[in-house]
Design an enzyme around this catalytic site. Sequence first.
Site, PDB file in Angstrom:
ATOM      1  CG  ASP A  88      -1.456   1.254   1.662  1.00 27.15           C
ATOM      2  OD1 ASP A  88      -2.283   1.776   0.913  1.00 27.15           O
ATOM      3  OD2 ASP A  88      -1.081   1.769   2.737  1.00 27.15           O
ATOM      4  CG  ASP A 138      -1.454   2.338   6.591  1.00 25.66           C
ATOM      5  OD1 ASP A 138      -1.705   2.057   5.403  1.00 25.66           O
ATOM      6  OD2 ASP A 138      -1.672   3.455   7.088  1.00 25.66           O
ATOM      7  CG  ASP A 195      -4.369  -0.996   3.319  1.00 18.58           C
ATOM      8  OD1 ASP A 195      -4.700  -0.769   2.143  1.00 18.58           O
ATOM      9  OD2 ASP A 195      -3.648  -0.233   3.985  1.00 18.58           O
TER      10      ASP A 195
HETATM   11  P1  ADP Z   1      -5.438   5.607  -0.128  1.00 26.35           P
HETATM   12  O1  ADP Z   1      -5.755   4.212  -0.616  1.00 26.35           O
HETATM   13  O2  ADP Z   1      -4.236   6.168  -0.848  1.00 26.35           O
HETATM   14  O3  ADP Z   1      -5.287   5.662   1.366  1.00 26.35           O
HETATM   15  P2  ADP Z   1      -8.262   6.548  -0.333  1.00 26.35           P
HETATM   16  O4  ADP Z   1      -8.821   5.355  -1.025  1.00 26.35           O
HETATM   17  O5  ADP Z   1      -8.645   6.745   1.086  1.00 26.35           O
HETATM   18  O6  ADP Z   1      -6.643   6.608  -0.540  1.00 26.35           O
HETATM   19  O7  ADP Z   1      -8.684   7.871  -1.149  1.00 26.35           O
HETATM   20  C1  ADP Z   1      -8.420   7.964  -2.528  1.00 26.35           C
HETATM   21  C2  ADP Z   1      -8.446   9.384  -2.984  1.00 26.35           C
HETATM   22  O8  ADP Z   1      -9.743   9.976  -2.733  1.00 26.35           O
HETATM   23  C3  ADP Z   1      -7.468  10.297  -2.290  1.00 26.35           C
HETATM   24  O9  ADP Z   1      -6.198  10.236  -2.862  1.00 26.35           O
HETATM   25  C4  ADP Z   1      -8.146  11.673  -2.490  1.00 26.35           C
HETATM   26  O10 ADP Z   1      -7.869  12.166  -3.773  1.00 26.35           O
HETATM   27  C5  ADP Z   1      -9.611  11.358  -2.400  1.00 26.35           C
HETATM   28  N1  ADP Z   1     -10.193  11.588  -1.056  1.00 26.35           N
HETATM   29  C6  ADP Z   1     -10.762  10.661  -0.253  1.00 26.35           C
HETATM   30  N2  ADP Z   1     -11.244  11.237   0.875  1.00 26.35           N
HETATM   31  C7  ADP Z   1     -10.931  12.556   0.816  1.00 26.35           C
HETATM   32  C8  ADP Z   1     -11.151  13.690   1.674  1.00 26.35           C
HETATM   33  N3  ADP Z   1     -11.799  13.614   2.840  1.00 26.35           N
HETATM   34  N4  ADP Z   1     -10.681  14.884   1.260  1.00 26.35           N
HETATM   35  C9  ADP Z   1     -10.040  15.001   0.093  1.00 26.35           C
HETATM   36  N5  ADP Z   1      -9.813  13.986  -0.759  1.00 26.35           N
HETATM   37  C10 ADP Z   1     -10.257  12.782  -0.429  1.00 26.35           C
HETATM   38 MG    MG Z   2      -2.565   3.225   3.726  1.00 25.43          MG
END
Ligand code: ADP
Ligand code: MG
Length: 291
Positions: A38, A236, A240
Amino acid sequence: ATPTAIMVGTGLGAKRGVLFKNATALETAARIDTVVLDKTGTLTKGQPEVTDFVTIGYDEAALLALVAAVERESEHPLAGAVVTYATTRHIPTLEASNFRNVPGHGAGATVNGRQVLVGNRKLLMDQGVDVAPVAKQRQGLAATGRTAVLVAVDGRAVGVIALADAVRETAFAAVAALHDADIEVVMLTGDNEATAQRIASLLEIDTVIAEVLPEQKSAKIAELQQAGRRVAMVGDGVNDAPALAQADLGIAIGAGTDVAIETADVVLMRSDPLDVPVALRIGKGTVRKMR
Ligand code: ADP
Ligand code: MG
């Protein structure tokens, strides 16, 4: 498996803060040929900070107040970074109503009678917002490895927020050690393609699977397994956990969420990516002693 070999392996791991939950985990570790990592919180520190705030035809402070009001309601790490940024800039606090969270995409709410959206391109497009006005800024910021979040007010794209999350110091060495052990390394992330590609190329990671929705992560692991891969997943986040369960070997970062730690077969207490190749090596050593 001889009990002695298992004990030695478990003990070696424990000394380094690599906790194997059972004997099977040690044996599986020996047979892994693909490691899926991740990005956020695993390869990076998971502590994003706002580096740029760009507005198009909108007052900067006014837009930041709207955005912060939405993000105050969200539990996403990116939201926390936006709120911190607004606080350091002494932006007044506004009330948000009708808050809704769209997992893997972003969030929206009504603030001062305006419809505010904060999230990725997909979030805005799904709501019928034309993202062309902010496309150039978004691409430029993403190409530097930063996460670009878009802002729309009343159906118009008016802002881009860039967030940087530092890569963990040992991430590069961890990928190199996995390659030395003939293991294929894959990055899996919900972040956008350009950001993911930039970080993967810095770390010399072979394969990138980006823009993956939280509920799709475990399906991606299953695809690799169907292709004959023996997969370890390192993660993490809450997102995941299903992928950690699906993988042949689930490895959780110790600094991660409780769900990830509970689901995993191995926990890296020091949250150090270099402990991934260490865990696999300990597995191999254990199996060798068993023969
Ligand atoms: P990751 O798998 O990298 O942890 P997420 O699946 O949680 O990412 O989110 C994917 C994308 O959605 C983020 O990179 C962002 O662009 C957008 N996103 C999700 N939640 C938010 C939020 N609260 N504010 C701004 N952008 C968000
Ligand atoms: Mg992560």
